[in-house]
Design a protein around this motif. Structure first.
Motif, mmCIF file in Angstrom:
data_model
loop_
_atom_site.group_PDB
_atom_site.id
_atom_site.type_symbol
_atom_site.label_atom_id
_atom_site.label_comp_id
_atom_site.label_asym_id
_atom_site.label_seq_id
_atom_site.Cartn_x
_atom_site.Cartn_y
_atom_site.Cartn_z
ATOM 1 N N SER A 64 0.827 -1.207 0.000
ATOM 2 C CA SER A 64 0.000 0.000 0.000
ATOM 3 C C SER A 64 0.858 1.252 0.000
ATOM 4 O O SER A 64 0.538 2.244 -0.652
ATOM 5 C CB SER A 64 -0.921 -0.007 1.230
ATOM 6 N N THR A 68 0.295 4.076 -3.063
ATOM 7 C CA THR A 68 -0.534 5.230 -2.695
ATOM 8 C C THR A 68 0.036 6.515 -3.286
ATOM 9 O O THR A 68 1.234 6.760 -3.224
ATOM 10 C CB THR A 68 -0.616 5.362 -1.154
ATOM 11 N N LYS A 88 -13.367 8.647 -1.762
ATOM 12 C CA LYS A 88 -12.443 7.514 -1.626
ATOM 13 C C LYS A 88 -13.144 6.321 -0.983
ATOM 14 O O LYS A 88 -12.988 5.177 -1.418
ATOM 15 C CB LYS A 88 -11.242 7.920 -0.768
ATOM 16 N N ILE A 89 -13.927 6.600 0.071
ATOM 17 C CA ILE A 89 -14.652 5.527 0.754
ATOM 18 C C ILE A 89 -15.585 4.821 -0.210
ATOM 19 O O ILE A 89 -15.630 3.580 -0.279
ATOM 20 C CB ILE A 89 -15.445 6.089 1.953
ATOM 21 N N TYR A 92 -13.743 2.513 -2.638
ATOM 22 C CA TYR A 92 -13.265 1.275 -2.021
ATOM 23 C C TYR A 92 -14.428 0.369 -1.601
ATOM 24 O O TYR A 92 -14.284 -0.858 -1.584
ATOM 25 C CB TYR A 92 -12.341 1.588 -0.838
ATOM 26 N N GLN A 93 -15.566 0.960 -1.272
ATOM 27 C CA GLN A 93 -16.752 0.149 -1.010
ATOM 28 C C GLN A 93 -17.138 -0.646 -2.246
ATOM 29 O O GLN A 93 -17.468 -1.834 -2.166
ATOM 30 C CB GLN A 93 -17.925 1.042 -0.580
ATOM 31 N N LYS A 122 -8.841 -2.972 2.612
ATOM 32 C CA LYS A 122 -8.977 -2.116 3.796
ATOM 33 C C LYS A 122 -7.696 -1.340 4.072
ATOM 34 O O LYS A 122 -7.742 -0.124 4.347
ATOM 35 C CB LYS A 122 -9.343 -2.963 5.022
ATOM 36 N N LYS A 124 -5.258 -0.636 1.969
ATOM 37 C CA LYS A 124 -5.017 0.327 0.888
ATOM 38 C C LYS A 124 -5.875 1.567 1.093
ATOM 39 O O LYS A 124 -5.398 2.710 0.898
ATOM 40 C CB LYS A 124 -5.345 -0.320 -0.459
ATOM 41 N N PHE A 125 -7.109 1.383 1.509
ATOM 42 C CA PHE A 125 -7.962 2.539 1.781
ATOM 43 C C PHE A 125 -7.388 3.400 2.901
ATOM 44 O O PHE A 125 -7.400 4.634 2.814
ATOM 45 C CB PHE A 125 -9.382 2.110 2.164
ATOM 46 N N GLU A 128 -4.771 5.645 1.712
ATOM 47 C CA GLU A 128 -5.371 6.743 0.954
ATOM 48 C C GLU A 128 -5.949 7.787 1.907
ATOM 49 O O GLU A 128 -5.798 8.996 1.695
ATOM 50 C CB GLU A 128 -6.483 6.205 0.045
ATOM 51 N N LEU A 218 -16.454 -1.749 4.958
ATOM 52 C CA LEU A 218 -15.714 -0.592 4.424
ATOM 53 C C LEU A 218 -16.359 0.715 4.848
ATOM 54 O O LEU A 218 -15.655 1.709 5.111
ATOM 55 C CB LEU A 218 -15.641 -0.684 2.900
ATOM 56 N N GLY A 222 -14.336 3.432 6.880
ATOM 57 C CA GLY A 222 -14.253 4.783 6.347
ATOM 58 C C GLY A 222 -14.644 5.836 7.362
ATOM 59 O O GLY A 222 -13.955 6.852 7.525
#
Length: 240
Positions: A64, A68, A88-89, A92-93, A122, A124-125, A128, A218, A222
Protein backbone atom coordinates in the motif's frame (compact mmCIF):
# COMPACT_ATOMS: atom_id res chain seq x y z
CA UNK A 1 -11.35 27.47 15.59
CA UNK A 2 -13.34 28.58 12.54
CA UNK A 3 -16.98 27.80 11.87
CA UNK A 4 -16.28 24.67 9.83
CA UNK A 5 -13.81 23.31 12.38
CA UNK A 6 -16.41 23.84 15.11
CA UNK A 7 -18.92 21.83 13.05
CA UNK A 8 -16.37 19.04 12.58
CA UNK A 9 -15.50 19.10 16.28
CA UNK A 10 -19.17 18.51 17.15
CA UNK A 11 -19.40 15.69 14.59
CA UNK A 12 -16.27 14.02 15.96
CA UNK A 13 -17.58 14.26 19.53
CA UNK A 14 -20.85 12.64 18.44
CA UNK A 15 -18.89 9.90 16.65
CA UNK A 16 -16.92 9.22 19.84
CA UNK A 17 -20.12 8.97 21.88
CA UNK A 18 -21.62 6.55 19.37
CA UNK A 19 -18.42 4.52 19.31
CA UNK A 20 -18.43 4.12 23.08
CA UNK A 21 -22.03 2.97 23.37
CA UNK A 22 -22.37 -0.55 24.67
CA UNK A 23 -22.74 -3.24 22.02
CA UNK A 24 -26.10 -4.90 21.50
CA UNK A 25 -26.99 -8.14 23.25
CA UNK A 26 -26.34 -10.24 20.12
CA UNK A 27 -22.85 -8.80 19.77
CA UNK A 28 -22.09 -9.39 23.45
CA UNK A 29 -23.32 -12.98 23.27
CA UNK A 30 -21.35 -13.54 20.07
CA UNK A 31 -18.20 -12.15 21.68
CA UNK A 32 -18.70 -14.37 24.72
CA UNK A 33 -19.12 -17.45 22.53
CA UNK A 34 -16.07 -16.58 20.46
CA UNK A 35 -14.09 -16.10 23.66
CA UNK A 36 -14.93 -19.67 24.70
CA UNK A 37 -14.00 -20.98 21.25
CA UNK A 38 -10.66 -19.17 21.41
CA UNK A 39 -10.06 -20.81 24.77
CA UNK A 40 -10.45 -24.24 23.17
CA UNK A 41 -7.98 -23.51 20.39
CA UNK A 42 -4.47 -24.81 21.24
CA UNK A 43 -1.86 -22.15 21.99
CA UNK A 44 0.29 -23.32 19.08
CA UNK A 45 -2.56 -22.63 16.67
CA UNK A 46 -2.99 -19.13 18.11
CA UNK A 47 0.74 -18.50 17.60
CA UNK A 48 0.63 -19.69 13.98
CA UNK A 49 -2.44 -17.56 13.23
CA UNK A 50 -0.87 -14.51 14.86
CA UNK A 51 2.36 -14.84 12.88
CA UNK A 52 0.43 -15.47 9.65
CA UNK A 53 -1.73 -12.38 10.03
CA UNK A 54 1.26 -10.31 11.15
CA UNK A 55 3.13 -11.29 7.99
CA UNK A 56 0.06 -10.70 5.85
CA UNK A 57 -0.58 -7.24 7.29
CA UNK A 58 3.07 -6.18 7.01
CA UNK A 59 3.17 -7.28 3.36
CA UNK A 60 -0.05 -5.35 2.73
CA UNK A 61 1.36 -2.26 4.43
CA UNK A 62 4.44 -2.42 2.22
CA UNK A 63 2.39 -2.80 -0.95
CA UNK A 64 0.00 0.00 0.00
CA UNK A 65 2.88 2.34 0.76
CA UNK A 66 4.31 1.72 -2.69
CA UNK A 67 1.06 2.33 -4.58
CA UNK A 68 -0.53 5.23 -2.70
CA UNK A 69 -0.43 8.63 -4.42
CA UNK A 70 1.51 11.00 -2.19
CA UNK A 71 0.58 14.64 -1.54
CA UNK A 72 -2.72 14.21 -3.37
CA UNK A 73 -4.42 16.70 -1.05
CA UNK A 74 -1.61 19.26 -0.71
CA UNK A 75 -3.01 22.73 -0.02
CA UNK A 76 -6.59 21.56 0.54
CA UNK A 77 -8.63 22.92 3.43
CA UNK A 78 -10.20 20.58 5.99
CA UNK A 79 -13.57 21.08 4.26
CA UNK A 80 -12.08 20.07 0.90
CA UNK A 81 -10.42 17.03 2.45
CA UNK A 82 -13.78 16.08 3.96
CA UNK A 83 -15.28 16.23 0.47
CA UNK A 84 -12.55 14.04 -1.01
CA UNK A 85 -12.53 11.37 1.71
CA UNK A 86 -16.14 10.14 1.15
CA UNK A 87 -15.38 9.73 -2.56
CA UNK A 88 -12.44 7.51 -1.63
CA UNK A 89 -14.65 5.53 0.75
CA UNK A 90 -17.31 5.01 -1.93
CA UNK A 91 -14.70 3.82 -4.44
CA UNK A 92 -13.27 1.27 -2.02
CA UNK A 93 -16.75 0.15 -1.01
CA UNK A 94 -17.46 -0.68 -4.65
CA UNK A 95 -14.22 -2.65 -4.88
CA UNK A 96 -15.04 -4.53 -1.67
CA UNK A 97 -18.58 -5.30 -2.88
CA UNK A 98 -17.27 -6.82 -6.11
CA UNK A 99 -14.66 -8.81 -4.18
CA UNK A 100 -17.21 -10.05 -1.63
CA UNK A 101 -19.74 -11.05 -4.27
CA UNK A 102 -17.10 -12.83 -6.32
CA UNK A 103 -15.58 -14.84 -3.49
CA UNK A 104 -19.01 -15.46 -1.94
CA UNK A 105 -20.32 -16.94 -5.18
CA UNK A 106 -17.34 -19.26 -5.40
CA UNK A 107 -18.13 -21.34 -2.31
CA UNK A 108 -15.71 -22.39 0.38
CA UNK A 109 -12.51 -22.39 -1.69
CA UNK A 110 -12.91 -18.86 -2.99
CA UNK A 111 -14.40 -17.85 0.35
CA UNK A 112 -11.06 -18.62 1.96
CA UNK A 113 -9.42 -16.12 -0.39
CA UNK A 114 -11.76 -13.39 0.85
CA UNK A 115 -9.80 -12.77 4.06
CA UNK A 116 -6.48 -11.63 2.52
CA UNK A 117 -8.19 -9.84 -0.38
CA UNK A 118 -10.49 -7.83 1.87
CA UNK A 119 -7.63 -7.08 4.24
CA UNK A 120 -5.64 -5.67 1.33
CA UNK A 121 -8.54 -3.44 0.25
CA UNK A 122 -8.98 -2.12 3.80
CA UNK A 123 -5.30 -1.34 4.29
CA UNK A 124 -5.02 0.33 0.89
CA UNK A 125 -7.96 2.54 1.78
CA UNK A 126 -6.36 3.55 5.09
CA UNK A 127 -3.21 4.66 3.29
CA UNK A 128 -5.37 6.74 0.95
CA UNK A 129 -7.21 8.26 3.93
CA UNK A 130 -3.91 9.18 5.61
CA UNK A 131 -2.74 10.84 2.40
CA UNK A 132 -6.01 12.76 1.99
CA UNK A 133 -5.64 14.23 5.48
CA UNK A 134 -1.99 15.11 4.94
CA UNK A 135 -0.13 12.46 6.96
CA UNK A 136 3.09 10.92 5.68
CA UNK A 137 2.84 7.12 5.70
CA UNK A 138 6.57 6.79 5.07
CA UNK A 139 6.93 7.47 8.78
CA UNK A 140 6.74 4.37 10.96
CA UNK A 141 4.49 6.08 13.50
CA UNK A 142 1.93 6.84 10.79
CA UNK A 143 1.81 3.21 9.71
CA UNK A 144 1.36 2.29 13.36
CA UNK A 145 -1.46 4.82 13.56
CA UNK A 146 -3.12 3.12 10.58
CA UNK A 147 -3.13 -0.15 12.51
CA UNK A 148 -4.66 1.62 15.51
CA UNK A 149 -7.44 2.99 13.29
CA UNK A 150 -8.01 -0.49 11.88
CA UNK A 151 -8.21 -1.93 15.39
CA UNK A 152 -10.59 0.81 16.49
CA UNK A 153 -12.96 -0.06 13.65
CA UNK A 154 -12.99 -3.80 14.28
CA UNK A 155 -12.79 -4.64 17.96
CA UNK A 156 -14.79 -5.24 21.12
CA UNK A 157 -15.95 -2.52 23.51
CA UNK A 158 -13.03 -2.94 25.90
CA UNK A 159 -10.33 -2.77 23.22
CA UNK A 160 -12.18 0.04 21.45
CA UNK A 161 -12.01 2.23 24.57
CA UNK A 162 -8.27 1.80 25.05
CA UNK A 163 -7.57 2.24 21.33
CA UNK A 164 -9.63 5.43 21.15
CA UNK A 165 -7.73 6.75 24.15
CA UNK A 166 -4.44 6.06 22.37
CA UNK A 167 -5.68 7.84 19.24
CA UNK A 168 -6.96 10.84 21.21
CA UNK A 169 -3.58 11.16 22.91
CA UNK A 170 -1.44 10.08 19.98
CA UNK A 171 1.30 12.69 20.23
CA UNK A 172 2.08 11.74 23.82
CA UNK A 173 1.61 7.99 23.46
CA UNK A 174 2.98 7.15 20.01
CA UNK A 175 6.53 6.68 21.31
CA UNK A 176 5.32 4.11 23.85
CA UNK A 177 3.52 2.07 21.18
CA UNK A 178 6.64 0.64 19.62
CA UNK A 179 4.94 -2.47 18.22
CA UNK A 180 1.40 -3.72 17.78
CA UNK A 181 0.06 -6.44 20.04
CA UNK A 182 -0.40 -8.77 17.09
CA UNK A 183 -2.12 -11.50 19.10
CA UNK A 184 -4.79 -9.04 20.23
CA UNK A 185 -4.95 -7.47 16.77
CA UNK A 186 -5.69 -10.70 14.92
CA UNK A 187 -8.03 -12.15 17.54
CA UNK A 188 -10.17 -9.01 17.81
CA UNK A 189 -10.41 -8.71 14.03
CA UNK A 190 -11.36 -12.37 13.54
CA UNK A 191 -13.90 -12.27 16.34
CA UNK A 192 -15.45 -9.12 14.89
CA UNK A 193 -15.90 -10.33 11.32
CA UNK A 194 -16.36 -14.10 11.80
CA UNK A 195 -20.13 -14.01 12.29
CA UNK A 196 -20.76 -11.71 9.33
CA UNK A 197 -18.46 -13.61 7.01
CA UNK A 198 -19.51 -17.14 8.07
CA UNK A 199 -22.69 -16.97 6.00
CA UNK A 200 -20.64 -15.96 2.97
CA UNK A 201 -19.63 -19.61 2.68
CA UNK A 202 -23.24 -20.82 2.40
CA UNK A 203 -24.05 -21.88 -1.18
CA UNK A 204 -26.75 -19.81 -2.86
CA UNK A 205 -26.52 -16.76 -0.61
CA UNK A 206 -22.76 -16.34 -0.35
CA UNK A 207 -22.50 -13.67 -3.05
CA UNK A 208 -25.27 -11.53 -1.55
CA UNK A 209 -23.93 -11.88 1.99
CA UNK A 210 -20.35 -11.22 0.86
CA UNK A 211 -21.27 -8.05 -1.00
CA UNK A 212 -23.45 -6.75 1.85
CA UNK A 213 -20.91 -7.55 4.59
CA UNK A 214 -17.98 -6.03 2.71
CA UNK A 215 -19.92 -2.87 1.91
CA UNK A 216 -20.75 -2.37 5.60
CA UNK A 217 -17.23 -3.19 6.78
CA UNK A 218 -15.71 -0.59 4.42
CA UNK A 219 -18.35 1.94 5.42
CA UNK A 220 -17.47 1.44 9.08
CA UNK A 221 -13.74 1.63 8.40
CA UNK A 222 -14.25 4.78 6.35
CA UNK A 223 -16.19 6.54 9.10
CA UNK A 224 -13.59 5.52 11.67
CA UNK A 225 -10.65 6.68 9.56
CA UNK A 226 -12.21 10.02 8.63
CA UNK A 227 -12.99 10.90 12.22
CA UNK A 228 -9.66 9.66 13.59
CA UNK A 229 -7.75 11.88 11.17
CA UNK A 230 -10.12 14.81 11.66
CA UNK A 231 -9.54 14.47 15.40
CA UNK A 232 -5.78 14.74 14.91
CA UNK A 233 -6.09 17.76 12.66
CA UNK A 234 -8.40 19.50 15.10
CA UNK A 235 -5.90 18.90 17.90
CA UNK A 236 -3.38 20.90 15.87
CA UNK A 237 -5.72 23.89 15.85
CA UNK A 238 -4.30 26.55 18.20
CA UNK A 239 -7.82 27.46 19.34
CA UNK A 240 -8.93 23.94 20.29
Amino acid sequence: MNEYELKVYEEVEEWKRKLMRRSGMMNRLSKKAQGKINGWIPEKVHEVMTESIKAMVKATLFGSQATTIKDQARGLTLAERDELAPRKIAAYQKTAVVEGAGTGAGGILLGLADFPLLLTIKMKFLFEAASVYGFNTKEYEERLFILQVFQLAFSSNEIRRTTLSDIENWESRKHDLVEMDWRKFQQEYRDYIDLAKLFQLVPGIGAIVGAYANNNLLKQLGETAMNAYRLRLLQKSPEL
